[in-house]
Design a protein around this motif. Structure first.
Motif, PDB file in Angstrom:
ATOM      1  N   SER A  66     -11.686   2.261  -4.342  1.00 32.78           N
ATOM      2  CA  SER A  66     -10.918   2.205  -5.596  1.00 32.78           C
ATOM      3  C   SER A  66     -11.467   3.167  -6.635  1.00 32.78           C
ATOM      4  O   SER A  66     -12.676   3.321  -6.772  1.00 32.78           O
ATOM      5  N   ARG A  95       0.803   9.332  -5.007  1.00 33.78           N
ATOM      6  CA  ARG A  95       1.226   8.343  -4.002  1.00 33.78           C
ATOM      7  C   ARG A  95       1.586   9.022  -2.677  1.00 33.78           C
ATOM      8  O   ARG A  95       1.182   8.579  -1.604  1.00 33.78           O
ATOM      9  N   LYS A 123       0.841  -1.215   0.000  1.00 32.18           N
ATOM     10  CA  LYS A 123       0.000   0.000   0.000  1.00 32.18           C
ATOM     11  C   LYS A 123       0.873   1.261   0.000  1.00 32.18           C
ATOM     12  O   LYS A 123       2.019   1.237   0.427  1.00 32.18           O
ATOM     13  N   ASN A 124       0.250   2.374  -0.439  1.00 33.76           N
ATOM     14  CA  ASN A 124       0.899   3.689  -0.480  1.00 33.76           C
ATOM     15  C   ASN A 124       2.194   3.675  -1.284  1.00 33.76           C
ATOM     16  O   ASN A 124       3.170   4.330  -0.943  1.00 33.76           O
ATOM     17  N   VAL A 135      -7.354  10.902  -0.162  1.00 34.24           N
ATOM     18  CA  VAL A 135      -6.288  10.235   0.594  1.00 34.24           C
ATOM     19  C   VAL A 135      -6.765   8.830   0.948  1.00 34.24           C
ATOM     20  O   VAL A 135      -7.952   8.605   1.182  1.00 34.24           O
ATOM     21  N   SER A 160      -8.561  13.998 -10.607  1.00 37.25           N
ATOM     22  CA  SER A 160      -8.414  13.225  -9.365  1.00 37.25           C
ATOM     23  C   SER A 160      -7.397  13.874  -8.433  1.00 37.25           C
ATOM     24  O   SER A 160      -7.583  13.931  -7.227  1.00 37.25           O
ATOM     25  N   ASN A 212      -1.944   7.605  -1.147  1.00 41.37           N
ATOM     26  CA  ASN A 212      -2.751   6.681  -1.942  1.00 41.37           C
ATOM     27  C   ASN A 212      -1.897   5.541  -2.490  1.00 41.37           C
ATOM     28  O   ASN A 212      -0.687   5.679  -2.637  1.00 41.37           O
ATOM     29  N   THR A 213      -2.549   4.440  -2.830  1.00 40.81           N
ATOM     30  CA  THR A 213      -1.877   3.345  -3.537  1.00 40.81           C
ATOM     31  C   THR A 213      -2.156   3.561  -5.018  1.00 40.81           C
ATOM     32  O   THR A 213      -3.309   3.669  -5.429  1.00 40.81           O
ATOM     33  N   SER A 235      -6.871   6.109  -0.886  1.00 42.35           N
ATOM     34  CA  SER A 235      -7.622   5.398  -1.928  1.00 42.35           C
ATOM     35  C   SER A 235      -6.669   4.566  -2.790  1.00 42.35           C
ATOM     36  O   SER A 235      -5.459   4.722  -2.721  1.00 42.35           O
ATOM     37  N   TYR A 252      -5.802   4.096  -6.654  1.00 37.54           N
ATOM     38  CA  TYR A 252      -5.992   4.593  -8.015  1.00 37.54           C
ATOM     39  C   TYR A 252      -5.476   3.531  -8.971  1.00 37.54           C
ATOM     40  O   TYR A 252      -4.332   3.086  -8.846  1.00 37.54           O
TER      41      TYR A 252
END
Length: 928
Positions: A91, A524, A32-33, A495, A489, A528-529, A497, A499
């Motif tokens: 997502s 990122r 993640k992230n 934050v 976006s 976000n991932t 989420s 993408y």
């Protein structure tokens, strides 16, 4: 062992046993992230994992979390084919699709920038009179009180102009008396209403009569101020928007109006709807906010813009009788108009004179001419003439800006909204940043300006600075649409989420890819991932984590070949790794073809092209390169393709250029192969497009059972009655209309998705029925038909494998194909026909879309095959491996929009590398 036991869902997403489409029960861990790239050959299962599994499950869970009331409008989403996903967050998918076909949707509306600009003008815009240029203001009660405060100690009479007619004057006095008023001022003298009545006073024409509302000297007292405010309010009401203050001592009068008017004109007060072209309040009344109308098309009236008015540039003014209009025009304008100057060199004012005239009633302008034609439509020749020059054209009232004329009188620091939406974004950004505002306006606009500038910055970062806010969404390419979605976006700053992006580097020059990577990292870093399905080497190198799906496409793919960091990928033996390490490579041609014949384009001026001359070699592989928005597509599609089509008698519309000359013996035909779908309906598929289905049906009619039952070829078609399932009409699915929800597709219960009646499915060839054949992949079908010596069918579908589409099913609906796949099916169809067709010029628009290095190798072999057959190939492309394989490169630039439109370089790749001005040269160096 169950690896899901030791998953930390705060740090990673775990997909267990994904088996959708061709995925072979794989387990995938995604940190993640981080910026994660999913790569692999085309058709290996990347999109199945990213979109159809991870995104689909994220969306399904979101829908499940809603109330049952909301869910009824969204329909039930199927659970993807997985055992479980852990650690999933909300997502967002950003895909390669043109956002909208709606003619009202623009870059400004889809990025929300226009909404903020509308709000900005509604809140701090100042209206200026077009007559005197002074600011239009309306007086409020506070303005009148402030004026009185400045003249402290002065005695004032507060008055309202009295509106009456001499016949009804007595009734007017009566009603005023009943309301409680006692005095009037007649020609400067104050008199009581009762006194005037007792005298039997009747007004004469031209007398000035005011109603006296109040008489006072200013006091700084709360009760007094309250009374004063009430009196002023009443004065405006009784005077129908007007009132005045008269200094009792000097007789000086100050007029006030709470109407929004100046110079005898009443103006509309700015609000948000006033600046919206999607609202009748703000839209241009003629085109209703579309920017275009059906009217007289300038390109049809003046087809050749290199001619002057004297040389018959105006096609409608040719011939004996209509030629009189040309003579009248020349006589009328005298020396004021350059009649010998080519039309394209005329200034805006000179063109306006030709079209609209000078305001005189009898001026022989083009508009007057067509008004005359419209007045004579009862005669057949005039009806024919008008139809010849009608088309979709820019709205003459708003000139394509969509807004009503009054909006241009509202300004912020000298700029109106119409001038702002026309500017390229890279010019609009500095303008917005440098607006000079008063302290009051700056405070109101602070948040709005922040939202506008950040969104403009994101659009510039993803390489779209050359677009304007007024550009319609349906004229954008898939790559541009996706990057607009990406910038939108970013603007919303979500934050936590996920993408998921589908090849955001498509349509981007390597120079802009660097900026794109910065944007993805920015997304990122917000927390976000970011999961990117991508083949671009630079994006892979920038990734924190890479997942390689493969090893090959279709049923040979669907496995997790590698997952880890870029440095570790180098030691893997996947196809991706082998190309990145150089074990496999796309070889540079040993020698370049020397051209003997050329297409000569002279004076290309369409869109941003700067009157350029270009020589395009034939019988070779020519690549047109340059940054996004530099003018490549304009040159190739709107000028070269259109003019060759016109000369070959295939239709086409003439653009803005001098001439296009080409050797007729080398171009008997022209094919523009872009990324539009292969068929209009969901019934079209690869096997019907390549005309191989005719042979397959023929094969089935020859079977023993077919002959016994009397089946013809039509019985094996799902498009006509006979053998198809009548329940679903050969679609295999039934579309259920859901009234207020999206329609849903259900598998046909009658045929179970096979498309045919059960008795037709009993006819078999080598143990396969017609439905089994349609469900085979190209690779499987080639093997099957080769074993059965069906060379005719093999010859027709072999090119699909050659262009890297071996993983597609023969009967796969065209609506499920990506733009790149549709384009390669078209290429395959020409490879089938290539042996028989006349010499053809093929123009490919970014054929590398969606292709892995391994597939680019196959594509280049196919393109070279076309050239070996004697055809000519032009490719619009950014992919360095295709550029280095060219016999000749034409580099357009140097930059995008108005900073592009020139030929930066023309020659071989080896010479291009030495060029200092070209952005392409910098990135090609590493490849050669």
């Amino acid at each position: 062992m169950d690896t899901s036991e030791n998953i930390d869902i705060k740090k990673e997403i775990f997909v267990k046993n994904a088996h959708l489409n061709n995925l072979k029960n794989i387990d995938v861990r995604i940190p993640k992230n981080k910026l994660v790239v999913i790569t692999g050959v085309s058709g290996s299962g990347k999109s199945s994992l990213a979109f159809d599994t991870i995104y689909a499950e994220g969306q399904r869970r979101y829908v499940e979390s809603l109330s049952s009331y909301a869910r009824q409008f969204l329909g039930k989403l199927e659970k993807p084919k997985i055992d479980s996903i852990k650690g999933l967050a909300p997502s967002i998918a950003i895909q390669q699709k043109v956002i909208s076909s709606n003619p009202r949707s623009t870059v400004g509306t889809s990025t929300e920038i226009y909404d903020y600009i509308k709000l900005l003008f509604a809140r701090i815009g100042h209206t200026f009179s077009p007559v005197s240029g002074r600011e239009v203001r309306k007086d409020s009660v506070t303005d009148v009180i402030n004026f009185i405060k400045q003249a402290e100690g002065t005695a004032f009479l507060l008055r309202a102009p009295l509106q009456f007619s001499p016949d009804t004057f007595t009734q007017t006095l009566n009603s005023l008396k009943v309301t409680g008023f006692t005095r009037l001022e007649v020609n400067g003298n104050v008199a009581g209403i009762e006194d005037l009545e007792s005298f039997g006073f009747t007004p004469e024409k031209g007398m000035e009569i005011h109603l006296v509302i109040d008489r006072f000297v200013y006091e700084d007292d709360e009760h007094f101020l309250q009374r004063l405010a009430d009196s002023i309010q009443m004065a405006f009401y009784e005077g129908h928007g007007y009132s005045s203050l008269k200094n009792i001592e000097t007789g000086e009068v100050h007029e006030f109006s709470n109407k929004f008017e100046l110079d005898g004109m009443e103006f509309m007060e700015p609000n948000v709807h006033f600046f919206s072209f999607n609202n009748p309040y703000g839209a241009c009344p003629q085109c209703e906010g579309y920017g275009k109308v059906i009217g007289i098309d300038e390109d049809l009236v003046i087809p050749n813009k290199n001619l002057s008015v004297f040389e018959d540039a105006v096609a409608a003014w040719k011939g004996e009788s209509m030629g009189e209009w040309k003579k009248s025009f020349i006589k009328w304008v005298g020396g004021e108009f350059p009649i010998h100057k080519p039309y394209f060199q005329l200034t805006k004012e000179q063109r306006n004179l030709l079209w609209k005239g000078d305001g005189s009633a009898n001026f022989p302008s083009l508009n007057a001419f067509f008004k005359m034609v419209e007045g004579n439509l009862y005669k057949i020749q005039y009806r024919v003439m008008l139809s010849r020059y009608r088309g979709k054209t820019l709205c003459p009232t708003c000139e394509g800006l969509r807004l009503r004329e009054e909006t241009q009188w509202v300004k912020i620091d000298g700029h109106n909204i119409q001038s702002m939406i026309e500017l390229p974004l890279d010019e609009l950004l500095p303008l917005v940043k440098s607006l000079k505002l008063s302290a009051h306006d700056a405070e109101i606009a602070k948040r709005l300006l922040y939202e506008i500038t950040t969104r403009l910055e994101f659009l510039e970062k993803v390489g779209l600075g050359y677009l304007s806010l007024n550009r319609t969404s349906n004229t954008l390419s898939g790559g541009e649409s996706q990057r607009i979605n990406l910038a939108t976006s970013l603007g919303s700053s979500l934050v936590g989420s996920i993408y998921i992006l589908d090849e955001p580097s498509i349509g981007l020059h390597s120079k802009d890819t660097e900026n794109l990577i910065g944007v993805l990292k920015n997304l990122r870093d917000l927390g976000n991932t970011v999961i990117v399905v991508e083949h671009d080497e630079d994006v892979m190198r920038a990734a924190d984590y890479i997942i390689d799906i493969g090893p090959e496409a279709g049923y040979l793919g669907g496995e997790l070949v590698f997952a880890g960091h870029f440095d570790e990928l180098q030691s893997s033996d996947s196809l991706t790794a082998q190309y990145l390490t150089g074990k496999l490579e796309i070889k540079t041609p040993k020698k370049r073809r020397k051209a003997k014949e050329f297409i000569e384009i002279k004076g290309a001026r369409e869109n941003n092209l700067k009157n350029i001359d270009v020589s395009v070699p034939l019988e070779g592989l020519v690549v047109i390169s340059g940054v996004s928005g530099s003018g490549k597509s304009t040159l190739m599609k709107e000028i070269l393709t259109n003019e060759i089509q016109i000369q070959l008698g295939m239709g086409g519309k003439k653009g803005d250029y001098d001439s296009v000359d080409f050797p007729k013996k080398l171009i008997k035909n022209i094919e523009l192969i872009d990324q539009n779908p292969i068929g209009k309906s969901s019934r079209s598929n690869p096997v019907t497009y390549l005309k191989a289905y005719d042979d397959i049906r023929e094969l089935f009619t020859k079977q023993k059972l077919s002959k016994m039952m009397g089946y013809k070829a039509k019985h094996f078609s799902f498009n006509v009655d006979g053998g198809r399932c009548e329940e679903c009409k050969g679609e295999g699915v039934i579309n259920v209309s859901m009234q207020f929800m999206a329609d849903i597709e259900l598998l046909c219960e009658s045929c179970n998705g096979t498309r045919f009646r059960s008795e037709i499915l009993e006819v078999k060839f080598d143990d396969k029925n017609i439905s089994d054949i349609l469900h085979m992949t190209v690779d499987e079908a080639l093997e099957f038909f080769s074993d059965n010596k069906e060379t005719k069918i093999v010859t027709k579908i072999q090119p699909l494998q050659d262009v890297g589409l071996g993983y597609l099913q023969l009967g796969q609906s065209s609506s499920t194909l990506s733009g790149g796949e549709a384009q390669r099916i078209k290429l395959a169809s020409f490879l089938v026909k290539g042996f028989t067709t006349d010499k053809t010029l093929f123009i490919f628009d970014e054929p590398s879309t969606g292709l892995h290095f391994h597939d680019i190798n196959k594509l280049l072999v196919s393109l070279q095959a076309l050239i070996e057959l004697g055809h000519s190939v032009i490719v619009i492309e950014h992919q360095p491996d295709i550029i280095k394989s060219a016999d000749y490169i034409i580099d357009i630039g140097p930059d995008a929009g108005k900073h592009g439109g020139e030929v930066v370089f023309a020659g071989t790749p080896e010479d291009l590398v030495k060029d200092k001005k070209s952005h392409t040269a910098r990135f090609l160096k590493e490849k050669l």
